[in-house]
Design a protein around this motif. Sequence first.
Motif, PDB file in Angstrom:
ATOM      1  N   LEU A   1       3.963  -2.118  -0.718  1.00 49.80           N
ATOM      2  CA  LEU A   1       2.700  -2.290  -1.439  1.00 49.80           C
ATOM      3  C   LEU A   1       2.901  -3.162  -2.675  1.00 49.80           C
ATOM      4  O   LEU A   1       2.076  -4.040  -2.970  1.00 49.80           O
ATOM      5  CB  LEU A   1       2.148  -0.924  -1.845  1.00 49.80           C
ATOM      6  N   GLU A   2       3.986  -2.938  -3.400  1.00 52.97           N
ATOM      7  CA  GLU A   2       4.265  -3.752  -4.589  1.00 52.97           C
ATOM      8  C   GLU A   2       4.458  -5.219  -4.217  1.00 52.97           C
ATOM      9  O   GLU A   2       4.018  -6.115  -4.946  1.00 52.97           O
ATOM     10  CB  GLU A   2       5.510  -3.213  -5.299  1.00 52.97           C
ATOM     11  N   LYS A   3       5.090  -5.477  -3.085  1.00 52.94           N
ATOM     12  CA  LYS A   3       5.305  -6.852  -2.629  1.00 52.94           C
ATOM     13  C   LYS A   3       3.974  -7.506  -2.254  1.00 52.94           C
ATOM     14  O   LYS A   3       3.728  -8.675  -2.584  1.00 52.94           O
ATOM     15  CB  LYS A   3       6.249  -6.860  -1.427  1.00 52.94           C
ATOM     16  N   ILE A   4       3.100  -6.769  -1.588  1.00 55.69           N
ATOM     17  CA  ILE A   4       1.785  -7.296  -1.223  1.00 55.69           C
ATOM     18  C   ILE A   4       0.978  -7.621  -2.477  1.00 55.69           C
ATOM     19  O   ILE A   4       0.347  -8.682  -2.578  1.00 55.69           O
ATOM     20  CB  ILE A   4       1.022  -6.280  -0.343  1.00 55.69           C
ATOM     21  N   LYS A   5       0.997  -6.717  -3.444  1.00 55.11           N
ATOM     22  CA  LYS A   5       0.260  -6.943  -4.692  1.00 55.11           C
ATOM     23  C   LYS A   5       0.837  -8.123  -5.472  1.00 55.11           C
ATOM     24  O   LYS A   5       0.090  -8.920  -6.047  1.00 55.11           O
ATOM     25  CB  LYS A   5       0.292  -5.673  -5.546  1.00 55.11           C
TER      26      LYS A   5
ATOM     27  N   LYS B   1     -13.462  -9.803  -3.466  1.00 54.48           N
ATOM     28  CA  LYS B   1     -13.616  -8.366  -3.237  1.00 54.48           C
ATOM     29  C   LYS B   1     -12.333  -7.773  -2.667  1.00 54.48           C
ATOM     30  O   LYS B   1     -11.917  -6.672  -3.044  1.00 54.48           O
ATOM     31  CB  LYS B   1     -14.780  -8.108  -2.280  1.00 54.48           C
ATOM     32  N   LEU B   2     -11.717  -8.519  -1.759  1.00 57.95           N
ATOM     33  CA  LEU B   2     -10.463  -8.040  -1.179  1.00 57.95           C
ATOM     34  C   LEU B   2      -9.367  -7.990  -2.243  1.00 57.95           C
ATOM     35  O   LEU B   2      -8.583  -7.037  -2.291  1.00 57.95           O
ATOM     36  CB  LEU B   2     -10.038  -8.945  -0.021  1.00 57.95           C
ATOM     37  N   ASP B   3      -9.312  -9.003  -3.102  1.00 56.74           N
ATOM     38  CA  ASP B   3      -8.329  -9.015  -4.179  1.00 56.74           C
ATOM     39  C   ASP B   3      -8.471  -7.773  -5.057  1.00 56.74           C
ATOM     40  O   ASP B   3      -7.466  -7.155  -5.460  1.00 56.74           O
ATOM     41  CB  ASP B   3      -8.493 -10.268  -5.046  1.00 56.74           C
ATOM     42  N   ALA B   4      -9.713  -7.411  -5.350  1.00 58.74           N
ATOM     43  CA  ALA B   4      -9.965  -6.235  -6.184  1.00 58.74           C
ATOM     44  C   ALA B   4      -9.509  -4.964  -5.476  1.00 58.74           C
ATOM     45  O   ALA B   4      -8.969  -4.044  -6.110  1.00 58.74           O
ATOM     46  CB  ALA B   4     -11.450  -6.144  -6.525  1.00 58.74           C
ATOM     47  N   ARG B   5      -9.692  -4.920  -4.170  1.00 57.77           N
ATOM     48  CA  ARG B   5      -9.246  -3.753  -3.392  1.00 57.77           C
ATOM     49  C   ARG B   5      -7.728  -3.674  -3.349  1.00 57.77           C
ATOM     50  O   ARG B   5      -7.155  -2.586  -3.426  1.00 57.77           O
ATOM     51  CB  ARG B   5      -9.795  -3.826  -1.967  1.00 57.77           C
ATOM     52  N   ILE B   6      -7.078  -4.823  -3.225  1.00 59.76           N
ATOM     53  CA  ILE B   6      -5.612  -4.858  -3.217  1.00 59.76           C
ATOM     54  C   ILE B   6      -5.066  -4.301  -4.535  1.00 59.76           C
ATOM     55  O   ILE B   6      -4.086  -3.549  -4.564  1.00 59.76           O
ATOM     56  CB  ILE B   6      -5.087  -6.291  -2.993  1.00 59.76           C
ATOM     57  N   ASP B   7      -5.723  -4.659  -5.648  1.00 60.07           N
ATOM     58  CA  ASP B   7      -5.265  -4.218  -6.964  1.00 60.07           C
ATOM     59  C   ASP B   7      -5.268  -2.699  -7.096  1.00 60.07           C
ATOM     60  O   ASP B   7      -4.449  -2.127  -7.824  1.00 60.07           O
ATOM     61  CB  ASP B   7      -6.146  -4.821  -8.059  1.00 60.07           C
ATOM     62  N   THR B   8      -6.200  -2.025  -6.423  1.00 63.97           N
ATOM     63  CA  THR B   8      -6.321  -0.566  -6.544  1.00 63.97           C
ATOM     64  C   THR B   8      -5.766   0.173  -5.320  1.00 63.97           C
ATOM     65  O   THR B   8      -5.874   1.399  -5.250  1.00 63.97           O
ATOM     66  CB  THR B   8      -7.796  -0.168  -6.737  1.00 63.97           C
ATOM     67  N   MET B   9      -5.180  -0.543  -4.394  1.00 69.13           N
ATOM     68  CA  MET B   9      -4.670   0.089  -3.170  1.00 69.13           C
ATOM     69  C   MET B   9      -3.504   1.034  -3.483  1.00 69.13           C
ATOM     70  O   MET B   9      -2.659   0.742  -4.319  1.00 69.13           O
ATOM     71  CB  MET B   9      -4.216  -0.978  -2.179  1.00 69.13           C
ATOM     72  N   THR B  10      -3.488   2.170  -2.794  1.00 68.19           N
ATOM     73  CA  THR B  10      -2.411   3.148  -2.939  1.00 68.19           C
ATOM     74  C   THR B  10      -1.556   3.144  -1.672  1.00 68.19           C
ATOM     75  O   THR B  10      -1.937   2.554  -0.648  1.00 68.19           O
ATOM     76  CB  THR B  10      -2.980   4.559  -3.140  1.00 68.19           C
ATOM     77  N   ILE B  11      -0.411   3.830  -1.727  1.00 67.09           N
ATOM     78  CA  ILE B  11       0.422   3.876  -0.528  1.00 67.09           C
ATOM     79  C   ILE B  11      -0.274   4.656   0.590  1.00 67.09           C
ATOM     80  O   ILE B  11      -0.031   4.391   1.769  1.00 67.09           O
ATOM     81  CB  ILE B  11       1.830   4.456  -0.804  1.00 67.09           C
ATOM     82  N   SER B  12      -1.149   5.588   0.234  1.00 68.69           N
ATOM     83  CA  SER B  12      -1.911   6.313   1.262  1.00 68.69           C
ATOM     84  C   SER B  12      -2.897   5.383   1.962  1.00 68.69           C
ATOM     85  O   SER B  12      -3.075   5.455   3.177  1.00 68.69           O
ATOM     86  CB  SER B  12      -2.660   7.504   0.646  1.00 68.69           C
ATOM     87  N   ASP B  13      -3.549   4.496   1.187  1.00 69.04           N
ATOM     88  CA  ASP B  13      -4.446   3.497   1.785  1.00 69.04           C
ATOM     89  C   ASP B  13      -3.663   2.611   2.746  1.00 69.04           C
ATOM     90  O   ASP B  13      -4.112   2.339   3.867  1.00 69.04           O
ATOM     91  CB  ASP B  13      -5.075   2.624   0.691  1.00 69.04           C
ATOM     92  N   LEU B  14      -2.492   2.168   2.291  1.00 69.79           N
ATOM     93  CA  LEU B  14      -1.663   1.290   3.105  1.00 69.79           C
ATOM     94  C   LEU B  14      -1.181   2.005   4.363  1.00 69.79           C
ATOM     95  O   LEU B  14      -1.244   1.449   5.469  1.00 69.79           O
ATOM     96  CB  LEU B  14      -0.464   0.816   2.278  1.00 69.79           C
ATOM     97  N   ALA B  15      -0.714   3.232   4.213  1.00 68.16           N
ATOM     98  CA  ALA B  15      -0.225   4.003   5.353  1.00 68.16           C
ATOM     99  C   ALA B  15      -1.332   4.260   6.371  1.00 68.16           C
ATOM    100  O   ALA B  15      -1.101   4.211   7.583  1.00 68.16           O
ATOM    101  CB  ALA B  15       0.373   5.324   4.880  1.00 68.16           C
TER     102      ALA B  15
END
Length: 212
Positions: free
Chosen positions: A108-112, A134-148
Motif C-alpha cells: 500500500l505504501e508503494k502504491i501511494k 477522485k481516485l487519487d483522493a481514494r488512494i490517499d485514504t486507502m487502508t490495508i483492509s481496503d486493499l486486501a
Amino acid sequence: MKKKYTPYFICFVFLVSGILNAVTTETHSNARSLFEKEKKSLKNVALIGTFLPVPILSTIFQAPHLWSEYNKCKKIYNYLVYSHIHINRNDFSKNKKNKADKNLQLLLEKIKEESLAARKNPTSIFTPSEGQKKLDARIDTMTISDLANLINKADKVIPDVLGDARFHTANYDLFNFRYSFRSQALMADEGTSCFEHSISKESELSFGESSQ
C-alpha cells in the motif's frame, strides 16, 4: 560466444516452459491457484537456465532474468495469499496475520508513493480527469483492509488484470499490478481504478455464463 548461442538457449528454455505449462490441464478456482502453477513453472525454467550448461556462458547471462520473472510472479502470488489471510483472520495464526498485514502495508505504501509521484510529475500534457482526481483522493485514504478486500475479490474471479485462467496465463508484471490500483479506468465510473473495473467486468461475464 554469447551472441552465437544465446538465441538457441532462449528457444530451448521457452520450449521447456511450454511443455511444463502444457502438462497441467487443471482448472483454476482462484487466482492463487493460477499464480501458484505459474510460479512453479517459472521456477523449473529458472533452475534449468541456471544449472544446465548449454552453454555455460549463455546460462550465466540468462539465469538472472529467469529468476527475476519467477520472483515477480511469487510476489503477486504472496499478495493474493496475504489478502486471503487478512480477510479470513480467524482461520490463521497470529504470526501469519502479522506477516500478511506487514507485507500488505508495504504494498500500500508503494502504491501511494507512486501515486503521489505521478501527480507531482505528470507525463501527459493534459490535466488529470475528474475521475483520476477522485481516485487519487481514494488512494490517499486507502487502508490495508481496503486493499486486501480488492485483491481478495480479484482472487475469486481472476480478472484479466491478473491473467487468463482459460489459457493458464498469469500477469505478473509488478509495476502494472500496482499501476492498476492507481489509474482511472477508461469507460468506467469516475474514480474507478483499472483494477476495480477489471473485477467488475469479469464478475459480469461470470454471472452471464452461470445464468445461461
